[in-house]
Design a protein around this motif. Structure first.
Motif, mmCIF file in Angstrom:
data_model
loop_
_atom_site.group_PDB
_atom_site.id
_atom_site.type_symbol
_atom_site.label_atom_id
_atom_site.label_comp_id
_atom_site.label_asym_id
_atom_site.label_seq_id
_atom_site.Cartn_x
_atom_site.Cartn_y
_atom_site.Cartn_z
ATOM 1 N N ARG A 6 0.203 3.004 7.533
ATOM 2 C CA ARG A 6 -0.745 4.083 7.436
ATOM 3 C C ARG A 6 -0.441 5.134 6.243
ATOM 4 O O ARG A 6 0.566 4.942 5.638
ATOM 5 N N VAL A 30 -9.264 12.371 7.283
ATOM 6 C CA VAL A 30 -7.807 11.539 7.236
ATOM 7 C C VAL A 30 -6.907 12.429 6.667
ATOM 8 O O VAL A 30 -5.706 12.058 6.947
ATOM 9 N N TYR A 76 -14.041 13.294 14.490
ATOM 10 C CA TYR A 76 -13.726 12.136 13.642
ATOM 11 C C TYR A 76 -13.485 10.689 14.489
ATOM 12 O O TYR A 76 -13.837 9.512 14.254
ATOM 13 N N ALA A 84 -14.716 9.507 7.698
ATOM 14 C CA ALA A 84 -13.297 9.796 8.044
ATOM 15 C C ALA A 84 -12.424 9.876 6.694
ATOM 16 O O ALA A 84 -11.231 10.288 6.656
ATOM 17 N N GLN A 85 -12.923 9.654 5.456
ATOM 18 C CA GLN A 85 -12.263 9.646 4.290
ATOM 19 C C GLN A 85 -12.409 11.137 3.752
ATOM 20 O O GLN A 85 -11.741 11.302 2.423
ATOM 21 N N ASP A 141 -11.243 2.117 1.119
ATOM 22 C CA ASP A 141 -11.994 2.847 1.753
ATOM 23 C C ASP A 141 -13.040 3.780 1.040
ATOM 24 O O ASP A 141 -14.015 4.264 1.224
ATOM 25 N N HIS A 191 -14.169 12.288 -0.795
ATOM 26 C CA HIS A 191 -13.134 11.900 -0.189
ATOM 27 C C HIS A 191 -11.790 12.478 -0.499
ATOM 28 O O HIS A 191 -11.622 12.900 -1.853
ATOM 29 N N LYS A 231 -4.569 9.198 11.089
ATOM 30 C CA LYS A 231 -4.372 8.117 9.905
ATOM 31 C C LYS A 231 -4.171 6.967 10.285
ATOM 32 O O LYS A 231 -4.944 6.134 9.770
ATOM 33 N N PRO A 260 -6.474 8.374 1.910
ATOM 34 C CA PRO A 260 -7.365 7.208 2.067
ATOM 35 C C PRO A 260 -6.803 6.000 1.157
ATOM 36 O O PRO A 260 -6.157 6.320 -0.003
ATOM 37 N N VAL A 303 -7.577 5.540 11.380
ATOM 38 C CA VAL A 303 -8.518 5.164 10.121
ATOM 39 C C VAL A 303 -8.292 3.948 9.671
ATOM 40 O O VAL A 303 -9.113 3.033 9.123
ATOM 41 N N ARG A 304 -6.862 3.546 9.241
ATOM 42 C CA ARG A 304 -6.313 2.516 8.858
ATOM 43 C C ARG A 304 -6.736 1.200 9.670
ATOM 44 O O ARG A 304 -7.223 0.347 9.007
ATOM 45 N N SER A 351 -10.680 0.214 9.450
ATOM 46 C CA SER A 351 -10.891 0.014 8.059
ATOM 47 C C SER A 351 -10.485 -1.485 7.931
ATOM 48 O O SER A 351 -11.448 -1.985 7.320
#
Length: 1304
Positions: A806, A411, A423, A405-406, A140, A131, A366, A136, A369-370, A373
């Motif tokens: 983010r 990310v 992704y 994604a990490q 995560d 990662h 980004k 991240p 992903v957040r 999460s």
């Protein structure tokens, strides 16, 4: 016939070529003391997506971009290792390994298990990916590491012990301690550190250090950490992939180019060079790089030769090794290492090349992903409440997508565009399945008919709104005419009750009315001029779970927001919505911890209570150009100039300092906000452009602040700024990096603080590095840092904080100012391998535009020392937003047929303010993984940087907890075992006696009440005896009515005690009787009557009620009068309600201040109070007035949250203070002894309504008694003991008649 000789000739030549002897290479060497040991670590670095997608990399497709096939690597490694038992290999990326593992036969799997067991194959690092450490969030990072670690444990019964983060672009302190030491790693190796830092570390041999990343956990979470001398590749000329340029070691004497001596010399020279910059006689060579060992034989054949011939040469020793072997070798030298405490950000590989652009690159990814999460965190909770299914649907797909994604090219925003799309696609697929889990779980809980027996196919189908950020939410955009209602279920994944404003788009417009000063004030920026948002109160009804109508409001949707919605909903869904919402419907929701609340939205037919407000606040552009605009319905007000500039921040808030007095605290500060962009350098000067990785600004330019909405919520003391940035124009051929800057008057003197992966905050100083003397060449890019939670700055009086939604980049480039980079669009590649410009575009058919970003940040100003509470608590709420689910119904009968309010926790319980649940997940084996995070660092907050306790039985009141096992952070081993194996490294200059970190852990309920302090002391003749009298004074009515006060908190006043007594079972009553009979508990009358207003008959009656009850229930007659709070004291009390009811003494506190001063002076606070002449001495009583009232002495109040210092007697923790507290105790005792006759004094250890949590009092008094009495030989002054007034009274009286002067 002529062909035959030619054939024989060919055969003859062939035979001549094979006359050389077969050479068996000796690769069995181990560690050789006294020599330089060169540890050859065979490895491959396999990005789980970068130039190709993760699947393309695995199968080896799309090789026109990059020739890479991970499947070939793993296929090739197995036979290469089997060919020689001394060979070794390490592999990191579990996302690839697990794909490959599933494809293997049982026979191959057994072979691989043997290779792992023997140590030939080491599964290193162990996460699904390697990662990133900048973008991240730490949750995560933990989750993706756990996925890999648990697989390795289940399949191989192995726990990885080495961190291997060789390619991320800078390294975080959280990685070192949380994803290093706390997952059981003994060491941590990485490749990328700043070129200036690397040069300095080479000079002083500090590439390898002990990294202590947490000031809270200190040395208990330190780790041995090593940076490579030149990244993670082999030394020059030692690359051996097929077709690599490095010269092979040619050892056949019968062939040309024999070069054994030359290659051995080159090897030894490289080893010597590295040994000169490394401590101890061990150096590591990373024999591999990106996607190598696709044909492993070529590598091992050459390394076999080098080991053989180098060791024959004898100058150095070469061996096949792994980072584990290398770590153990380093540890065995017993060397002391330099200490590293902060992090390795920012990172530059050469002059003018700071890798700080990727902190913001691809902000949409980004943000996605957040969001996913947080959704995954909530979905796992709901999956646990319903019961996890191994079959689909479950949350596994989302877990896999989030893990990928990490990756440090995911990310981070540094992959090619088609890979970034991959992704996002995987996240969308994972979300879709998790959405089913969430909907089904909520339906199961809400449906009363299935709540007891579980449900397989719930009746209700909840819908959700993944595109709510662009105002797109079809479930809320329904027609509510005809009696239909919208049901909104709001889930809270946090462990504490939460109140927040919910906003959902709606097309409703049934007649406009205006309302001012409600829940939200909004200010939008259009053409750089502010407009107050129109607040409309329509015929809309919002009801809570109890059917009560609550306030709501409608806010117009801006045209800009509608434009984003229309374009991006087409882009994402392939079709346009046939509904155009006009408004946001906003209402306040209150949601219990780990639970949900339900709200019903309908069209209201009643208008009686919806009269229009007399004031209508509408501002047009021309009207306010020269006026100020004030927004904020509560304490917080933001002032904007008529030209749209934020100018002032004012917060007037109340804080209660006592039950009688209120103090006002006001924060007033000048604040300015602006937007600008940095022009991205095109690289024309020195070929270094600004790109996906590199931030290289070439000038700063202001831009208008269009597309911003600032919200201030009633009851909240921060501002929410929603920004819309994009499409960034590039028609001028210049790439742009857009920032917002907020300027204040804070005098931060170059210092500011940024979070580390969303957790600890690290001090930053502009143009400064703690570990070396920085040569400044990029004053902007070189001062940028990754922001996951927020950043802040402070001076001697205030703190200014910004929190983010983010990962972004941020800094303080100018004193008093913080800035965030929000979006980047660039036209040139920066030369770091990705091979394309960061120019994100979105197309709908032929309409292609630059990417638009909609996001938020949050700002607040606090007095110095008070900002941490907001940053931590609200930061957690930003990370875990409320989850909304929708369904509709006909009529309003939902709450009658469904569970409308739910909490998985005990209804009376919430987690402490400093604790968060970051994982609640049912595992495949039926176990439940629970992670609790303390949110505060040591010293971060005066109230909340303390140990906290969590009552798991109240967190899971409906579950049976069979067993609790504390594990490593990645849940692959018991913590006890992990600690036993941990290597303890020596730090240079350390005495080895660092203070032990304060750590939580399981509480043994059987040991919780077992005191280790000696409290058995008795009266000691000749010593000053301090009688500690625990008590509470509970007014039977004062600020509240008697029933309101009654909470079962005490038993010294019968009006409360009798209520409580009636509520108890026989078992409890029997225990209390024993306490009374043993003298541990003493009680008395119905109330503490006044002595001025009541008639003596009433005083007798109320006393009689209490005494008769005590006699009946306990066969006890009270012997002490305790009138500690009445405002003066009567003679009748002394003889009639004292001596005549059988009291031996009477204690009280309120006497005239002049009288008290005189009595202190002549030691007459205690005396004989003689009644009327008619009764004379036959009705006299021993009486005592307290020296200062009935409260404890200063610094000896131990109620929860009291300011008094506790007795801290653990010598392994900070703030050990036993001697200080003992001295303070003795000093106070001696002071009181000076105003008291005899060697006995009484301390009233309690006050109004104390002992609601008695443990805090008794724990501290136990310690005081123990240590004061332990130290009495040294101090020679005091003996403390727990006592009752009766004991104290008896001690103060001589054995014969009273000899003191009497008072008539």
């Amino acid at each position: 016939m002529e062909v035959v000789p030619a054939c024989f000739l060919i055969v003859l030549v062939s035979l001549l070529c094979v006359e050389s002897k077969y050479i068996k290479y000796n690769t069995s060497s181990g560690i050789v003391p006294g020599k330089i040991n060169v540890h050859l670590v065979a490895h491959t670095h396999d990005d789980v997506g970068w130039l190709k997608t993760v699947d393309q990399y695995y199968v080896g497709s799309n090789n026109s971009i990059q020739g890479a096939c991970v499947q070939n690597v793993l296929d090739s490694i197995v036979p290469a290792l089997l060919a020689d038992k001394n060979r070794k290999f390490i592999y990191a990326e579990q996302a690839f390994f697990q794909r490959w593992w599933r494809d293997q036969s049982e026979e191959v799997q057994n072979v691989v298990k043997q290779l792992v067991s023997s140590g030939q194959l080491e599964l290193i690092n162990g996460g699904m990916c390697m990662h990133d450490e900048a973008a991240p969030h730490y949750i995560d990072m933990i989750d993706q590491t756990t996925q890999g670690h648990r697989f390795i444990k289940e399949e191989f019964n192995v726990t990885p012990r080495i961190g291997w983060q060789i390619d991320p672009f800078g390294h975080s302190a959280v990685q070192a301690y949380l994803l290093g030491a706390e997952v059981g790693f003994d060491s941590f190796f990485f490749g990328r550190i700043d070129y200036q830092d690397r040069a300095k570390r080479k000079g002083d041999k500090s590439l390898e250090v002990v990294w202590r990343g947490s000031k809270s956990l200190g040395s208990s979470a330190q780790i041995f950490a090593g940076a490579f001398p030149q990244n993670y590749e082999p030394p020059s000329n030692l690359y051996f992939e097929v077709n690599d340029d490095s010269p092979i070691l040619q050892d056949n004497l019968d062939l040309f180019d024999y070069n054994v001596a030359e290659r051995v010399n080159e090897f030894v020279s490289a080893a010597m060079d590295q040994a000169n910059i490394t401590r101890t006689n061990h150096v590591m060579w990373t024999m591999g790089t990106d996607f190598k060992y696709q044909y492993a034989h070529t590598w091992y054949k050459q390394m076999d030769k080098f080991i053989h011939y180098v060791n024959q040469d004898g100058r150095v020793n070469a061996l096949y090794s792994t980072p584990s072997i290398y770590t153990d070798s380093k540890y065995a030298t017993n060397e002391s290492w330099l200490l590293k405490t902060d992090d390795f950000f920012p990172y530059a590989d050469i002059v003018n090349a700071y890798w700080t652009g990727f902190f913001t690159s691809r902000p949409a990814l980004k943000g996605y992903v957040r969001t996913m999460s947080a959704y995954y965190l909530a979905a796992r909770q709901l999956e646990f409440f319903k019961g996890r299914s191994k079959a689909k649907p479950n949350t596994d797909s989302l877990a896999d997508a989030l893990a990928l994604a990490q990756h440090h090219d995911a990310v981070s925003g540094t992959s090619k565009q088609h890979v970034a799309n991959d992704y996002a696609k995987r996240l969308a697929i994972g979300y879709t399945e998790a959405e089913e889990v969430v909907g089904a779980s909520l339906s199961c809980i809400a449906d009363q008919s299935t709540s007891k027996g579980g449900c397989m196919s719930p009746a209700n189908k909840f819908q959700q709104c993944p595109l709510l950020n662009i105002s797109y939410c079809p479930p809320s955009e329904v027609d509510l005419s005809g009696g239909k209602s919208l049901v909104v279920v709001i889930y809270n994944s946090l462990g504490w009750k939460r109140e927040d404003i919910i906003r959902i788009p709606t097309p409703m417009l049934l007649g406009e009315r205006w309302l001012t000063n409600f829940e939200i004030s909004e200010c939008s920026m259009t053409s750089s001029l502010p407009k107050l948002m129109q607040v409309i109160n329509e015929k809309v009804s919002v009801k809570d779970a109890g059917g009560k109508e609550i306030e709501s409001q409608l806010l117009p949707l801006l045209n800009a927001s509608l434009g984003v919605r229309n374009y991006y909903s087409k882009a994402y869904l392939g079709m346009a919505s046939n509904v155009i919402p006009k408004y946001w419907l906003a209402f306040s929701a209150s949601v219990p911890p780990l639970g949900f609340n339900t709200y019903i939205i309908s069209s209201s037919s009643s208008t009686a209570n919806r009269a229009a407000s007399t004031s209508r606040q509408v501002y047009d552009t021309k009207a306010i150009q020269n006026d100020k605009v004030r927004i904020g319905p509560g304490n917080l007000k933001l002032i904007y100039s008529g030209k749209g500039k934020l100018t002032q921040y004012i917060n007037s808030r109340s804080s209660f300092t006592s039950k009688l007095f209120e103090s006002k605290l006001k924060v007033k500060a000048s604040v300015e906000q602006s937007y600008s962009y940095y022009a991205g350098d095109d690289g024309s000067k020195d070929e270094q452009a600004s790109g996906a990785y590199i931030f290289r600004p070439n000038g700063t330019y202001s831009v208008n602040s269009e597309g911003q909405i600032t919200r201030v919520y009633k009851g909240k003391e921060h501002a929410e700024v929603e920004f819309t940035v994009g499409p960034i124009p590039i028609d001028d051929g210049i790439g742009k990096e857009v920032v917002t800057k907020i300027s204040t008057m804070v005098k931060n003197n170059k210092k500011f603080y940024t979070d580390s992966s969303g957790r600890d905050f690290i001090e930053r100083i502009r143009d400064y590095r703690k570990d070396w003397e920085l040569q400044v060449n990029q004053p902007i890019a070189g001062n940028y840092y990754p922001i996951n939670l927020g950043l802040y700055m402070q001076d001697n009086s205030s703190e200014f904080s910004i929190l983010v939604d983010r990962s972004v980049g941020g800094s303080s480039i100018v004193d008093g100012q913080l800035e965030l980079m929000l979006h980047r669009r660039l036209l040139f590649d920066d030369g770091r391998g990705v091979g394309e410009a960061l120019n994100e575009t979105v197309c709908v058919l032929e309409d292609c535009r630059g990417l638009t970003i909609v996001g938020k940040y949050f700002l607040r100003i606090d007095p110095l020392g008070e900002g941490a509470k907001w940053r931590r608590s609200y930061g957690q709420e930003i990370y875990s937003p409320l989850l909304l689910a929708f369904t509709d119904q006909n009529g309003d009968g939902w709450t009658n047929s469904h569970v409308a309010t739910f909490s998985a926790m005990d209804l009376s319980y919430a987690l402490p303010d400093n604790v968060a649940i970051i994982t609640l997940q049912e595992l495949d084996d039926g176990k439940v993984l629970l992670r609790l995070a303390h949110l505060y660092e040591v010293g971060e907050d005066k109230d909340l940087s303390v140990m906290a306790s969590v009552e798991l039985k109240k967190v899971f009141p409906n579950k049976k907890i069979n067993k609790i096992i504390e594990t490593s952070l990645s849940a692959n081993q018991e913590r006890v075992e992990m600690e036993k194996k941990r290597l303890v490294w020596k730090v240079e200059g350390s005495s080895g006696e660092e203070a032990k970190a304060v750590r939580g852990g399981p509480v043994d309920p059987t040991a919780q009440n077992q005191s280790t302090w000696n409290t058995t002391s008795k009266i000691v003749p000749g010593k000053l005896n301090v009688h500690l009298v625990p008590h509470t004074h509970d007014d039977v009515g004062w600020l509240k009515a008697v029933d309101q006060y009654y909470v079962g908190s005490n038993n010294s006043i019968q009006a409360f005690f009798k209520r409580w007594w009636r509520d108890q079972g026989e078992k409890t009553q029997a225990i209390v009787r024993e306490l009374v009979n043993s003298g541990q508990l003493e009680n008395g009358v119905m109330c503490m009557h006044d002595e001025a207003s009541p008639h003596y008959i009433d005083m007798i009656d109320q006393t009689t009620l209490g005494h008769l009850f005590v006699k009946k229930e306990f066969n006890v007659t009270p012997g002490i009068g305790w009138q500690i709070d009445p405002f003066g004291h009567s003679e009748v009390q002394a003889y009639l309600l004292g001596a005549e009811v059988g009291f031996d003494s009477l204690f009280f506190s309120r006497i005239d201040y002049q009288d008290r001063a005189k009595r202190k002076n002549d030691q007459s606070l205690e005396f004989i109070w003689q009644g009327p002449k008619s009764l004379a001495s036959s009705a006299q009583i021993f009486s005592g007035a307290f020296p200062e009232n009935y409260a404890p002495l200063k610094n000896f109040d131990y109620e929860v949250n009291s300011d008094s210092p506790i007795g801290q007697d653990d010598i392994d923790l900070f703030d050990y203070n036993v001697s200080d507290r003992v001295n303070e105790f003795v000093s106070a005792a001696l002071s009181q002894a000076n105003v008291t006759r005899t060697n006995h004094i009484m301390w009233t250890m309690g006050e109004d309504f104390k002992y609601q949590y008695a443990h805090t009092w008794f724990l501290q008094m136990d310690k005081l008694i123990h240590y004061v009495n332990q130290a009495e030989e040294v101090v020679g002054a005091s003996l403390a003991r727990m006592a009752e007034p009766r004991i104290a009274s008896d001690s103060m009286k001589p054995m014969t008649k009273f000899q003191q002067a009497s008072k008539e």
